[in-house]
Motif scaffolding. Structure first.
Motif, PDB file in Angstrom:
ATOM      1  N   ARG A  17       0.846  -1.194   0.000  1.00 51.88           N
ATOM      2  CA  ARG A  17       0.000   0.000   0.000  1.00 51.88           C
ATOM      3  C   ARG A  17       0.881   1.243   0.000  1.00 51.88           C
ATOM      4  NH1 ARG A  17      -1.994  -3.251   4.175  1.00 51.88           N
ATOM      5  NH2 ARG A  17      -4.137  -4.016   3.965  1.00 51.88           N
ATOM      6  N   ARG A  21       3.928   0.774  -2.284  1.00 53.73           N
ATOM      7  CA  ARG A  21       3.266   0.366  -3.535  1.00 53.73           C
ATOM      8  C   ARG A  21       3.682   1.273  -4.682  1.00 53.73           C
ATOM      9  NH1 ARG A  21      -1.002   2.738  -5.896  1.00 53.73           N
ATOM     10  NH2 ARG A  21      -2.154   1.535  -7.491  1.00 53.73           N
ATOM     11  N   PRO A  57      -2.599  -7.379  -0.201  1.00 52.90           N
ATOM     12  CA  PRO A  57      -2.303  -6.195  -1.011  1.00 52.90           C
ATOM     13  C   PRO A  57      -1.093  -6.383  -1.917  1.00 52.90           C
ATOM     14  CG  PRO A  57      -2.894  -5.546   1.207  1.00 52.90           C
ATOM     15  CD  PRO A  57      -2.802  -7.043   1.219  1.00 52.90           C
ATOM     16  N   ASP A  60      -2.070  -7.789  -5.203  1.00 54.35           N
ATOM     17  CA  ASP A  60      -2.664  -6.779  -6.078  1.00 54.35           C
ATOM     18  C   ASP A  60      -1.589  -5.972  -6.792  1.00 54.35           C
ATOM     19  OD1 ASP A  60      -5.208  -7.553  -5.285  1.00 54.35           O
ATOM     20  OD2 ASP A  60      -5.306  -6.051  -3.675  1.00 54.35           O
TER      21      ASP A  60
END
Length: 299
Positions: A17, A21, A57, A60
């Motif tokens: 995140r 990220r 996450p 993703d």
């Protein structure tokens, strides 16, 4: 777009995140293969559960990188676990054939005024930030040293994550400030020790609207996480080989080279000081020295 990191191999910690990220995606856009590390915890460091498919996450982010045409793999290590950090470095080597870039970013906050801070809160924050920088850096450094000794010296790059809280201090964030100040100090030492192996070590002090800042400050005018990442991509490049041991603040469009502790005015008594003489001498020196920058949040 020119690709600064074509063929280079990176680990980004805390990359599920926010700023991490954004770093992982930016490195991938510039051609790096990325190990996307994320332990999957809340802002306060509590473990969260993945969905039924086992996704986190980090999964993703890997899918986002693959959609860009890049290569990435998930790592779920606790970066402050010494053995898990070693396995993370080995994963990069086994999966992609080596390691060139380590971006230490993982962390969380448990903000408290000092007199309200528990021992558990202190230990948890210091562990994830400070040991969570040390452990991956130690194992990556050992790999780069071995490579250099075998005549395969890599243009290795480390980008650590400090903070304005660690450089100027922040009211209500004594533990976090101490950890981030420690990271700045670790960066200086690592840069001095590891340069002989082809490694540069720098730290950024990012400013961005993230889970960590929302609720602590008015974030309405703050930069976005991805605004910090171009600086990281450049510091991670082979081109940046002459820049090491620096702490650089990035706040949106503004890059600032931080000047840390440095020797200022001094006085020599020529012998052991008498305590009654210290006050006048020290007050004179303080009058000659520039005033410290104010602590964030101080009235």
């Amino acid at each position: 777009m020119s690709r600064l990191l074509e063929g280079r191999i990176a680990i980004v910690t805390g990359a599920g995140r926010g700023i991490g990220r954004a770093h992982a995606l930016e490195l991938a856009r510039h051609g790096a293969k990325v190990v996307v590390n994320d332990y999957g915890v809340t802002l306060a460091g509590e473990t969260v559960h993945t969905n039924g498919a086992g996704d986190s996450p980090a999964h993703d982010v890997v899918r986002e990188i693959e959609a860009l045409g890049g290569e990435a793999v998930v790592n779920g290590a606790d970066v402050a676990d010494f053995d898990a950090a070693e396995a993370m470095v080995q994963q990069a080597i086994d999966t992609f054939g080596g390691l060139d870039i380590l971006v230490n970013n993982a962390g969380f906050v448990r903000d408290r005024m000092l007199v309200n801070t528990s021992e558990e809160e202190w230990d948890a924050v210091i562990r994830v930030h400070l040991k969570g920088h040390f452990a991956p850096l130690r194992h990556a450094g050992a790999y780069w040293r071995a490579e250099a000794k075998e005549g395969r010296q890599r243009a290795a790059r480390v980008v650590n994550t400090s903070s304005g809280a660690g450089l100027q201090g922040s009211v209500g964030q004594g533990t976090y400030s101490a950890a981030k100040a420690g990271i700045a100090g670790l960066t200086l030492v690592a840069a001095a020790e590891m340069g002989r192996y082809g490694v540069t070590v720098n730290a950024i002090a990012p400013v961005a609207k993230t889970r960590m800042t929302e609720g602590a400050f008015d974030t309405s005018a703050m930069a976005l996480p991805e605004d910090n990442s171009p600086l990281v991509a450049w510091l991670a490049s082979a081109e940046a080989g002459d820049v090491t041991g620096r702490v650089i603040e990035i706040d949106g469009s503004v890059i600032t080279v931080e000047n840390g502790w440095a020797h200022g005015p001094s006085a020599d008594a020529g012998a052991r000081w008498d305590a009654t003489e210290v006050g006048p001498a020290l007050r004179k020196l303080l009058a000659e020295a520039p005033p410290p920058e104010p602590v964030y949040g101080a009235s």
